[in-house]
Design a protein around this motif. Structure first.
Motif, PDB file in Angstrom:
ATOM      1  N   LYS A 139       0.988  -1.266   0.065  1.00  0.00           N
ATOM      2  CA  LYS A 139       0.072  -0.050  -0.140  1.00  0.00           C
ATOM      3  C   LYS A 139       0.858   1.253   0.100  1.00  0.00           C
ATOM      4  O   LYS A 139       2.081   1.273   0.627  1.00  0.00           O
ATOM      5  CB  LYS A 139      -0.709  -0.104   1.178  1.00  0.00           C
ATOM      6  CG  LYS A 139      -1.833  -1.068   1.188  1.00  0.00           C
ATOM      7  CD  LYS A 139      -2.596  -1.275   2.604  1.00  0.00           C
ATOM      8  CE  LYS A 139      -3.600  -2.353   2.576  1.00  0.00           C
ATOM      9  NZ  LYS A 139      -4.292  -2.462   3.893  1.00  0.00           N
ATOM     10  N   PRO A 140       0.465   2.432  -0.678  1.00  0.00           N
ATOM     11  CA  PRO A 140       1.356   3.556  -0.787  1.00  0.00           C
ATOM     12  C   PRO A 140       1.337   4.068   0.693  1.00  0.00           C
ATOM     13  O   PRO A 140       0.350   4.237   1.671  1.00  0.00           O
ATOM     14  CB  PRO A 140       0.470   4.581  -1.317  1.00  0.00           C
ATOM     15  CG  PRO A 140      -0.472   3.698  -2.046  1.00  0.00           C
ATOM     16  CD  PRO A 140      -0.720   2.588  -1.327  1.00  0.00           C
ATOM     17  N   LYS A 141       2.587   4.253   1.036  1.00  0.00           N
ATOM     18  CA  LYS A 141       2.975   4.898   2.587  1.00  0.00           C
ATOM     19  C   LYS A 141       4.154   5.873   2.233  1.00  0.00           C
ATOM     20  O   LYS A 141       4.290   6.374   0.949  1.00  0.00           O
ATOM     21  CB  LYS A 141       3.490   3.862   3.350  1.00  0.00           C
ATOM     22  CG  LYS A 141       2.510   3.083   3.969  1.00  0.00           C
ATOM     23  CD  LYS A 141       3.068   1.927   4.811  1.00  0.00           C
ATOM     24  CE  LYS A 141       1.674   0.931   5.535  1.00  0.00           C
ATOM     25  NZ  LYS A 141       2.168   0.010   6.568  1.00  0.00           N
ATOM     26  N   LYS A 142       4.900   6.403   3.254  1.00  0.00           N
ATOM     27  CA  LYS A 142       5.931   7.373   3.125  1.00  0.00           C
ATOM     28  C   LYS A 142       6.859   6.794   1.988  1.00  0.00           C
ATOM     29  O   LYS A 142       7.498   7.463   1.321  1.00  0.00           O
ATOM     30  CB  LYS A 142       6.706   7.603   4.326  1.00  0.00           C
ATOM     31  CG  LYS A 142       5.935   8.255   5.277  1.00  0.00           C
ATOM     32  CD  LYS A 142       6.777   8.440   6.646  1.00  0.00           C
ATOM     33  CE  LYS A 142       5.765   9.185   7.614  1.00  0.00           C
ATOM     34  NZ  LYS A 142       6.724   9.415   8.795  1.00  0.00           N
ATOM     35  N   VAL A 143       7.245   5.510   2.007  1.00  0.00           N
ATOM     36  CA  VAL A 143       7.975   5.031   1.015  1.00  0.00           C
ATOM     37  C   VAL A 143       7.082   4.241  -0.046  1.00  0.00           C
ATOM     38  O   VAL A 143       6.282   3.595   0.361  1.00  0.00           O
ATOM     39  CB  VAL A 143       8.820   3.822   1.606  1.00  0.00           C
ATOM     40  CG1 VAL A 143       9.793   3.113   0.622  1.00  0.00           C
ATOM     41  CG2 VAL A 143       9.812   4.337   2.674  1.00  0.00           C
ATOM     42  N   SER A 144       7.618   4.532  -1.383  1.00  0.00           N
ATOM     43  CA  SER A 144       6.762   3.988  -2.323  1.00  0.00           C
ATOM     44  C   SER A 144       6.610   2.912  -2.678  1.00  0.00           C
ATOM     45  O   SER A 144       7.682   1.720  -1.950  1.00  0.00           O
ATOM     46  CB  SER A 144       7.319   4.791  -3.688  1.00  0.00           C
ATOM     47  OG  SER A 144       8.382   3.916  -4.062  1.00  0.00           O
TER      48      SER A 144
END
Length: 192
Positions: free
Chosen positions: A36-41
């Motif tokens: 899932k998209p988070k701070k890190v792609s």
């Protein structure tokens, strides 16, 4: 808290390779859709994961003698994952029996569906037992060997014997009668 659902066999096939001849599960190159998209792609996370795990053996943690691990934070047994990948469906509420009695041997030819009773029959004699044979024990009070077998959650006495081997053969006869191909015999027949 609700129990997380098992990943469907289609997803398992995208994440893992299963070699039915060796029983080995290996992690595949992980796609970005897993993250899932988070701070890190998702791409960066997939790249990191793939650099560490892609192509490596999977589900190799041994607990209680069985291989297993986790997929999407769901604890799974390797033999059940192998079954799901090979046959395209989870083995429902039935047990997976290792025919040769080795719980780490997940070759498809060594796996079969079993009821709980059938699966429990295919175990070795307990460590620390008074006999080297399954279903046999020494009766100190009578100075004889006793044979017994458990079926439908009840222990059935098969008699007392002067010879340990006679008691073991009595157990084998009862096991074959009750459990058939699932019986764990003290004296298996010689291969043809």
């Amino acid at each position: 808290m609700a129990k997380k659902p098992l990943p469907c066999p289609t997803v398992l096939r995208q994440l893992l390779d299963y070699n039915p001849e060796t029983g080995v599960l290996t992690w595949k190159h992980r796609p970005t859709w897993v993250y899932k998209p988070k701070k890190v792609s998702p791409q960066t996370r997939a790249n990191r994961w793939n650099a560490t795990w892609s192509g490596k053996p999977a589900l190799n943690l041994v607990r209680s003698g069985y291989k297993g691990g986790s997929i999407f934070s769901v604890t799974v047994e390797a033999q059940r994952v192998a079954w799901a990948i090979y046959y395209g469906e989870w083995p429902s509420d039935r047990h997976i029996d290792h025919i040769n009695g080795d719980p780490t041997d997940n070759r498809i030819c060594n796996l079969r569906l079993a009821t709980r009773s059938q699966n429990n029959q295919n175990v070795r004699s307990a460590k620390g037992s008074s006999s080297r044979y399954k279903g046999v024990a020494w009766d100190k009070s009578r100075g004889k060997w006793t044979a017994g077998i458990k079926h439908n959650y009840k222990r059935h006495n098969l008699g007392r014997f002067d010879c340990e081997e006679e008691a073991a053969r009595a157990h084998d006869a009862a096991a074959l009668r009750i459990y058939g191909e699932y019986a764990k015999l003290n004296f298996p027949p010689a291969p043809l």
